[in-house]
Design a protein around this motif. Sequence first.
Motif, short mmCIF file in Angstrom:
data_model
loop_
_atom_site.label_atom_id
_atom_site.label_comp_id
_atom_site.label_asym_id
_atom_site.label_seq_id
_atom_site.Cartn_x
_atom_site.Cartn_y
_atom_site.Cartn_z
N MET A 198 41.21 -48.71 -35.48
CA MET A 198 40.68 -47.48 -36.01
C MET A 198 41.85 -46.63 -36.51
O MET A 198 42.79 -46.37 -35.79
CB MET A 198 39.89 -46.76 -34.91
N THR A 199 41.76 -46.22 -37.73
CA THR A 199 42.83 -45.40 -38.29
C THR A 199 42.46 -43.94 -38.18
O THR A 199 41.31 -43.56 -38.40
CB THR A 199 43.08 -45.75 -39.77
N SER A 200 43.42 -43.16 -37.82
CA SER A 200 43.15 -41.72 -37.73
C SER A 200 43.56 -41.08 -39.05
O SER A 200 44.59 -41.39 -39.62
CB SER A 200 43.92 -41.09 -36.57
N SER A 201 42.71 -40.23 -39.50
CA SER A 201 43.05 -39.52 -40.74
C SER A 201 43.52 -38.13 -40.36
O SER A 201 42.81 -37.37 -39.73
CB SER A 201 41.84 -39.45 -41.67
N ARG A 202 44.71 -37.86 -40.73
CA ARG A 202 45.27 -36.55 -40.41
C ARG A 202 45.16 -35.68 -41.65
O ARG A 202 45.20 -36.19 -42.78
CB ARG A 202 46.69 -36.65 -39.89
N PRO A 203 45.03 -34.41 -41.47
CA PRO A 203 44.92 -33.52 -42.63
C PRO A 203 46.19 -33.58 -43.48
O PRO A 203 47.28 -33.82 -42.97
CB PRO A 203 44.73 -32.13 -42.03
N ALA A 204 46.01 -33.39 -44.75
CA ALA A 204 47.15 -33.39 -45.67
C ALA A 204 48.07 -32.22 -45.34
O ALA A 204 47.63 -31.16 -44.90
CB ALA A 204 46.66 -33.28 -47.10
N ASP A 205 49.34 -32.47 -45.57
CA ASP A 205 50.32 -31.41 -45.35
C ASP A 205 50.08 -30.30 -46.37
O ASP A 205 49.76 -30.57 -47.54
CB ASP A 205 51.74 -31.95 -45.51
N PRO A 206 50.23 -29.05 -45.95
CA PRO A 206 50.08 -27.95 -46.91
C PRO A 206 51.18 -28.04 -47.97
O PRO A 206 52.26 -28.57 -47.70
CB PRO A 206 50.22 -26.69 -46.07
N PRO A 207 50.91 -27.56 -49.16
CA PRO A 207 51.93 -27.63 -50.20
C PRO A 207 53.17 -26.82 -49.80
O PRO A 207 53.06 -25.80 -49.11
CB PRO A 207 51.25 -27.03 -51.44
N THR A 208 54.29 -27.29 -50.25
CA THR A 208 55.53 -26.57 -49.98
C THR A 208 55.62 -25.36 -50.89
O THR A 208 54.90 -25.26 -51.90
CB THR A 208 56.75 -27.47 -50.22
N TYR A 209 56.51 -24.44 -50.57
CA TYR A 209 56.71 -23.28 -51.43
C TYR A 209 57.19 -23.71 -52.81
O TYR A 209 56.81 -23.12 -53.82
CB TYR A 209 57.69 -22.29 -50.81
N ALA A 210 57.99 -24.76 -52.88
CA ALA A 210 58.46 -25.25 -54.17
C ALA A 210 57.29 -25.77 -55.01
O ALA A 210 57.22 -25.52 -56.22
CB ALA A 210 59.51 -26.34 -53.97
N GLN A 211 56.35 -26.47 -54.37
CA GLN A 211 55.17 -26.96 -55.09
C GLN A 211 54.29 -25.80 -55.54
O GLN A 211 53.77 -25.78 -56.65
CB GLN A 211 54.37 -27.92 -54.21
N GLN A 212 54.13 -24.81 -54.67
CA GLN A 212 53.33 -23.64 -55.02
C GLN A 212 53.98 -22.87 -56.16
O GLN A 212 53.29 -22.36 -57.04
CB GLN A 212 53.13 -22.74 -53.80
N GLN A 213 55.32 -22.78 -56.13
CA GLN A 213 56.04 -22.08 -57.19
C GLN A 213 55.80 -22.80 -58.52
O GLN A 213 55.54 -22.16 -59.54
CB GLN A 213 57.53 -22.04 -56.89
N LEU A 214 55.86 -24.12 -58.53
CA LEU A 214 55.65 -24.90 -59.75
C LEU A 214 54.24 -24.69 -60.28
O LEU A 214 54.04 -24.46 -61.46
CB LEU A 214 55.93 -26.38 -59.48
#
Length: 129
Positions: free
Chosen positions: A1-17
């Motif tokens: 059984m694979t556990s699905s973990r929530p996606a990491d929140p976007p980084t500030y650099a990604q948000q800035q882009l």
Amino acid sequence: MTSSRPADPPTYAQQQLRAGTMAAGLRHFLQYIQREPAVGQALALIDLSELRGPLDEAGLQSLLHEAETERDRCAALAERDTRRTEAGLAHGAACTCGHSDTLHTRHLTEDHRLPCAHPDCLCHDLAFV
């Protein structure tokens, strides 16, 4: 059984882009509106609060469909109210076919009828006695 973990929140650099890309797009759009004021006037009529996703052709088509559906639904409800008022009847009064007005379609047909949606009913339009 694979556990699905929530996606990491976007980084500030990604948000800035993302924010920079959006700002560039909006700046370009505003320049276009300055050259074509009719576009700005048309946009002033549009409520974007329900837009889910980008403001692209697909998003605008979706908004258009939702607006037309709501317009048609409200037109049918207004027609029901008008007919009920003209007949001097209360909300929910039965049609001459015996079915409640709520069983009649929620969209006017092209010839402005509100046919009964009850199975096997032959009523082609909402009519009060």
